[in-house]
Scaffold this motif. Structure first.
Motif, short mmCIF file in Angstrom:
data_model
loop_
_atom_site.label_atom_id
_atom_site.label_comp_id
_atom_site.label_asym_id
_atom_site.label_seq_id
_atom_site.Cartn_x
_atom_site.Cartn_y
_atom_site.Cartn_z
N GLU A 246 -7.94 -6.87 -30.34
CA GLU A 246 -7.22 -7.50 -31.45
C GLU A 246 -7.78 -7.04 -32.79
N THR A 247 -9.09 -6.99 -32.90
CA THR A 247 -9.73 -6.56 -34.14
C THR A 247 -9.37 -5.11 -34.46
N TYR A 248 -9.41 -4.26 -33.45
CA TYR A 248 -9.07 -2.84 -33.65
C TYR A 248 -7.63 -2.71 -34.15
N CYS A 249 -6.72 -3.42 -33.51
CA CYS A 249 -5.30 -3.34 -33.88
C CYS A 249 -5.06 -3.88 -35.29
N GLN A 250 -5.73 -4.97 -35.64
CA GLN A 250 -5.58 -5.53 -36.99
C GLN A 250 -6.07 -4.54 -38.04
N ARG A 251 -7.21 -3.93 -37.81
CA ARG A 251 -7.77 -2.97 -38.77
C ARG A 251 -6.88 -1.76 -38.97
N ASN A 252 -6.14 -1.39 -37.92
CA ASN A 252 -5.34 -0.18 -37.96
C ASN A 252 -3.83 -0.44 -38.08
N GLY A 253 -3.46 -1.69 -38.26
CA GLY A 253 -2.06 -2.03 -38.42
C GLY A 253 -1.22 -1.73 -37.18
N LEU A 254 -1.80 -1.93 -36.01
CA LEU A 254 -1.11 -1.63 -34.75
C LEU A 254 -0.76 -2.91 -34.02
N SER A 255 0.22 -2.80 -33.14
CA SER A 255 0.58 -3.92 -32.28
C SER A 255 -0.14 -3.76 -30.95
N MET A 256 -0.69 -4.87 -30.46
CA MET A 256 -1.40 -4.84 -29.18
C MET A 256 -0.49 -4.32 -28.05
N ALA A 257 0.81 -4.56 -28.17
CA ALA A 257 1.76 -4.16 -27.13
C ALA A 257 1.89 -2.65 -27.04
N ASN A 258 1.54 -1.93 -28.12
CA ASN A 258 1.75 -0.48 -28.15
C ASN A 258 0.47 0.32 -27.96
N VAL A 259 -0.62 -0.35 -27.63
CA VAL A 259 -1.90 0.34 -27.57
C VAL A 259 -2.53 0.14 -26.20
N ARG A 260 -3.11 1.22 -25.67
CA ARG A 260 -3.86 1.15 -24.41
C ARG A 260 -5.31 1.48 -24.68
N PHE A 261 -6.22 0.72 -24.12
CA PHE A 261 -7.64 0.98 -24.22
C PHE A 261 -8.12 1.43 -22.85
N MET A 262 -8.86 2.54 -22.81
CA MET A 262 -9.29 3.08 -21.53
C MET A 262 -10.76 3.48 -21.55
N PHE A 263 -11.39 3.36 -20.40
CA PHE A 263 -12.76 3.82 -20.22
C PHE A 263 -12.78 4.68 -18.96
N ASP A 264 -13.23 5.91 -19.10
CA ASP A 264 -13.25 6.87 -17.98
C ASP A 264 -11.88 6.99 -17.31
N GLY A 265 -10.82 6.94 -18.12
CA GLY A 265 -9.47 7.12 -17.61
C GLY A 265 -8.82 5.89 -17.02
N ASP A 266 -9.57 4.80 -16.91
CA ASP A 266 -9.03 3.56 -16.37
C ASP A 266 -8.69 2.60 -17.50
N ARG A 267 -7.52 1.99 -17.41
CA ARG A 267 -7.11 1.05 -18.44
C ARG A 267 -8.00 -0.19 -18.41
N ILE A 268 -8.40 -0.63 -19.58
CA ILE A 268 -9.22 -1.84 -19.70
C ILE A 268 -8.30 -3.04 -19.88
N GLN A 269 -8.52 -4.07 -19.09
CA GLN A 269 -7.73 -5.30 -19.20
C GLN A 269 -8.36 -6.22 -20.24
N GLU A 270 -7.52 -7.02 -20.89
CA GLU A 270 -7.99 -7.92 -21.96
C GLU A 270 -9.08 -8.87 -21.50
N THR A 271 -9.02 -9.27 -20.22
CA THR A 271 -9.95 -10.28 -19.72
C THR A 271 -11.27 -9.69 -19.23
N GLN A 272 -11.36 -8.36 -19.16
CA GLN A 272 -12.60 -7.74 -18.69
C GLN A 272 -13.67 -7.79 -19.79
N THR A 273 -14.91 -7.63 -19.38
CA THR A 273 -16.03 -7.63 -20.32
C THR A 273 -16.82 -6.32 -20.15
N PRO A 274 -17.61 -5.94 -21.17
CA PRO A 274 -18.45 -4.75 -21.02
C PRO A 274 -19.38 -4.85 -19.81
#
Length: 85
Positions: free
Chosen positions: A35-63
């Protein structure tokens, strides 16, 4: 031996190679970072994918769940909608 450090530094890298650094708790859900990343960059959460090592990160996951380490890099992909230029 001391327990794992409570905070972790993560690098979020966009497709244009722009990087934003975040320091979050290892137990914080990624939704907060996303959410913070999208706010800073004027993006919608619905249009952005976050990935680590090619796998999509889910909102409920933690580092901690993903066994991320200090200075690991998260990739951001903007989902393109519509036709070409």
């Amino acid at each position: 031996m001391a327990d794992d450090q409570e905070y972790i530094n993560l690098k979020v890298k966009a497709q244009d190679n722009e990087e934003i650094h975040f320091k979050i708790k290892k137990t914080t859900q990624f939704k907060k970072l996303m959410e913070t990343y999208c706010q800073r960059n004027g993006l919608s959460m619905a249009n952005v994918r976050f990935m680590f090592d090619g796998d999509r990160i889910q909102e409920t996951q933690t580092p901690k769940e993903l066994s991320l380490e200090n200075n690991d890099e998260i990739d951001v992909a903007i989902e393109q909608v519509g036709g070409s230029l």
